[in-house]
Design an enzyme around this catalytic site. Structure first.
Site, PDB file in Angstrom:
ATOM      1  N   TRP A 157      30.851  -8.914 -55.797  1.00 29.01           N
ATOM      2  CA  TRP A 157      30.666 -10.261 -56.344  1.00 29.01           C
ATOM      3  C   TRP A 157      29.997 -11.210 -55.347  1.00 29.01           C
ATOM      4  O   TRP A 157      29.562 -12.278 -55.724  1.00 29.01           O
ATOM      5  CB  TRP A 157      32.035 -10.842 -56.761  1.00 29.01           C
ATOM      6  N   PRO A 182      28.709  -3.660 -62.348  1.00 30.34           N
ATOM      7  CA  PRO A 182      28.789  -4.873 -61.522  1.00 30.34           C
ATOM      8  C   PRO A 182      30.244  -5.287 -61.352  1.00 30.34           C
ATOM      9  O   PRO A 182      31.119  -4.787 -62.062  1.00 30.34           O
ATOM     10  CB  PRO A 182      28.036  -5.907 -62.367  1.00 30.34           C
ATOM     11  N   GLY A 234      31.097  -2.684 -50.808  1.00 31.67           N
ATOM     12  CA  GLY A 234      32.407  -3.293 -51.006  1.00 31.67           C
ATOM     13  C   GLY A 234      33.312  -2.985 -49.825  1.00 31.67           C
ATOM     14  O   GLY A 234      32.831  -2.716 -48.718  1.00 31.67           O
ATOM     15  N   GLU A 256      28.122   0.921 -48.176  1.00 32.81           N
ATOM     16  CA  GLU A 256      27.919  -0.271 -47.342  1.00 32.81           C
ATOM     17  C   GLU A 256      29.241  -1.029 -47.393  1.00 32.81           C
ATOM     18  O   GLU A 256      29.572  -1.654 -48.398  1.00 32.81           O
ATOM     19  CB  GLU A 256      26.746  -1.079 -47.900  1.00 32.81           C
ATOM     20  N   LEU A 257      30.006  -0.912 -46.297  1.00 28.03           N
ATOM     21  CA  LEU A 257      31.413  -1.334 -46.352  1.00 28.03           C
ATOM     22  C   LEU A 257      31.680  -2.571 -45.495  1.00 28.03           C
ATOM     23  O   LEU A 257      30.752  -3.300 -45.143  1.00 28.03           O
ATOM     24  CB  LEU A 257      32.296  -0.149 -45.955  1.00 28.03           C
ATOM     25  N   CYS A 290      29.341  -9.640 -45.706  1.00 22.85           N
ATOM     26  CA  CYS A 290      29.759  -8.505 -44.852  1.00 22.85           C
ATOM     27  C   CYS A 290      29.225  -8.639 -43.425  1.00 22.85           C
ATOM     28  O   CYS A 290      29.839  -8.144 -42.490  1.00 22.85           O
ATOM     29  CB  CYS A 290      29.263  -7.190 -45.427  1.00 22.85           C
ATOM     30  N   GLU A 387      38.576  -8.409 -41.381  1.00 22.50           N
ATOM     31  CA  GLU A 387      37.525  -9.279 -41.901  1.00 22.50           C
ATOM     32  C   GLU A 387      38.197 -10.422 -42.669  1.00 22.50           C
ATOM     33  O   GLU A 387      38.892 -10.185 -43.659  1.00 22.50           O
ATOM     34  CB  GLU A 387      36.691  -8.415 -42.858  1.00 22.50           C
ATOM     35  N   GLU A 464      19.900   0.648 -46.561  1.00 24.52           N
ATOM     36  CA  GLU A 464      19.300   0.037 -47.748  1.00 24.52           C
ATOM     37  C   GLU A 464      18.137  -0.837 -47.325  1.00 24.52           C
ATOM     38  O   GLU A 464      18.220  -1.538 -46.312  1.00 24.52           O
ATOM     39  CB  GLU A 464      20.351  -0.798 -48.481  1.00 24.52           C
TER      40      GLU A 464
HETATM   41  C1  SIN Z   1      26.483  -8.288 -47.671  1.00 25.94           C
HETATM   42  O1  SIN Z   1      27.346  -9.122 -47.569  1.00 25.94           O
HETATM   43  O2  SIN Z   1      26.789  -7.099 -47.699  1.00 25.94           O
HETATM   44  C2  SIN Z   1      25.031  -8.585 -47.847  1.00 25.94           C
HETATM   45  C3  SIN Z   1      24.471  -9.600 -46.971  1.00 25.94           C
HETATM   46  C4  SIN Z   1      22.980  -9.541 -46.874  1.00 25.94           C
HETATM   47  O3  SIN Z   1      22.308  -8.694 -47.471  1.00 25.94           O
HETATM   48  O4  SIN Z   1      22.449 -10.368 -46.146  1.00 25.94           O
END
Ligand code: SIN
Length: 485
Positions: A157, A182, A234, A256-257, A290, A387, A464
């Protein structure tokens, strides 16, 4: 909602096999605006049946989609890119309504998302193979890169459009077909993207979108042998679960964690630049990113000054509904997110951290939390270990370069790191020694479609974006041509 010009972008149905459909049960999930807590609408509460149908549609259309020339796929993706930019204002408004981020950030995310469609429309035509010197005189050796098959994507989200675009663009460019789930908190951004994909000419069944019960949809994706690849963004906990459950069907994985990014400021750094980078990295998307800073590590001699200056800047941030002009920080996504931030701050304070600014729920109520700065923190606090995913700057000191590296790497995560110093040799030592997938040097904003995004350790696997981003969505095939005389 009133100001959305093209109301047809606001869809409340699944997109399966090119049809817009409800859940078989007609059950729905409500979607709320995290700023006002008002209900925005409902989407189908789909589960196994709808997901199986979407997988079947993707399976049936795979042969024809992969057979298209790279240029044909490229043209469709490029048209999709163009349509996203053409509808930027509406898409940004939908995003702010369901996600909460300030409208300027939503506009930025729409452009960022579109850039993945543009980039991979170009990369589609550059999915080159190789000719390898043969090991025998009577053979010739070739390597080709082809699609994997049906790809599943599960997206979060916090960046509801960009994270989806970053997965479906390379997947489709390479000739795969896709089933996407999603987040149930922000489905409307994804559904709007599907409307535009349909207009751009994505053939029916090539991309499918299922909204609803995350567990039931996830189980169907995981158990189905026809799903050959799963790409997820996530939490680490969910990533571990998906990896375990993907084992029986041996899916290729991109994960992608979570992150726990250190932002290291040496005493020789340009303090103005460090504060600027810190603000951009920390408070983007209300700290729900993230790669945003989770731990500031600042050299002893400048730590007080850094903390004071950062707290002054944080206190200036205008908090409010993302649609209000001038707002720089929106709400957190949910009450659960707010509770986590509160628990982290309380834990730090109970162990001796001082609150320099913020430190409590915002007067606006709901999911709003004050931009906060804590100083000094230590290694036993939750803000160091986990986090926080909120607008909290947690500052700790270090004495030497070795100390900074040890503290920065003292985490199971390894997504992004940031270093501020003017010493060129130190820059190399730091970037080589930091255990992570991405490093910003004297720079707090590092994302772009042209760079490889991804982590190491518990932050996941795969990359990615960039030229490397295609690898995750292709299989390498070796061809040995015999009988050459
Ligand atoms: C993310 O929070 O995983 C994506 C942040 C970004 O692509 O800049």
């Amino acid at each position: 909602m009133k100001s959305i010009r093209d109301k047809s972008l606001f869809k409340n149905k699944n997109y399966i096999g090119g049809d817009w459909i409800d859940a078989d049960s007609k059950e729905t999930l409500t979607v709320k605006n995290p700023a006002s807590l008002e209900i925005l609408g409902t989407v189908p509460k789909s589960g196994k049946k709808e997901t199986d149908r979407a997988i079947q549609a993707a399976k049936e259309t795979f042969p024809s989609w992969r057979k298209k020339t790279a240029k044909e796929r490229s043209n469709i993706l490029y048209e999709w890119f163009r349509l996203i930019l053409e509808n930027k204002e509406d898409l940004a408004e939908i995003m702010t309504l369901e996600q909460g981020k300030p409208i300027a950030e939503s506009r930025g995310e729409i452009v960022y998302a579109a850039s993945y469609l543009e980039w991979f429309s170009e990369e589609a035509k550059r999915t080159y193979g190789d000719i390898i010197p043969s090991h025998r005189t009577d053979t010739r050796v070739f390597v080709s890169k082809g699609p994997i098959g049906v790809v599943a994507t599960i997206t979060p989200w916090n960046f509801p459009t960009a994270m989806l675009a970053r997965k479906i663009a390379p997947a489709l460019a390479a000739g795969n077909t896709v089933v996407s789930k999603p987040s149930e908190l922000t489905p409307y951004s994804a559904l709007a993207l599907a409307v535009l994909g349909e207009r751009a000419g994505i053939p029916k069944g090539v991309w499918n979108l299922v909204t609803g019960d995350p567990f039931a949809i996830g189980e169907s994706l995981l158990q189905n042998k026809d799903v050959r690849k799963l790409s997820f963004t996530g939490s680490t906990k969910t990533g571990q679960y998906l990896m375990e459950k993907s084992a029986p069907t041996l899916k290729k994985l991109s994960l992608e964690l979570g992150g726990n990014a250190p932002f290291i400021v040496f005493e020789d750094a340009d303090m103005d630049e460090a504060i600027k980078g810190a603000m951009l990295s920390k408070y983007r998307n209300t700290g729900q990113t993230c790669i945003c800073v989770n731990r500031f590590l600042v050299q002893d001699s400048i730590a007080e000054e850094f903390a004071t200056r950062l707290s002054k800047e944080a206190a200036k941030l205008k908090v409010g509904s993302g649609l209000e002009p001038g707002v720089e920080q929106g709400p957190l996504i949910s009450e659960a997110a707010l509770k986590k931030v509160e628990a982290h701050v309380q834990d730090a304070v109970s162990q001796g951290a001082k609150i320099l600014t913020g430190g409590k729920k915002h007067l606006l109520g709901g999911n709003f939390y004050e931009p906060t700065v804590l100083f000094p923190i230590n290694k036993d606090m939750l803000v160091f270990k986990e986090e926080t995913f909120g607008p909290v700057s947690s500052i700790m000191t270090f004495s030497s370069e070795e100390d900074a590296i040890a503290k920065a790497n003292d985490t199971e995560f390894g997504l992004a790191s940031y270093v501020y110093t003017r010493d060129i040799s130190r820059i190399f030592r730091m970037t080589e020694n930091l255990e992570c997938g991405m490093v910003g040097v004297n720079e707090g904003v590092i994302s772009s479609e042209q760079v490889p995004f991804g982590g190491v350790k518990f932050s996941g696997m795969g990359r990615e974006g960039s030229k490397y981003g295609m690898d995750d969505y292709t299989v390498t095939k070796y061809i040995c041509l015999g009988g050459i005389t």
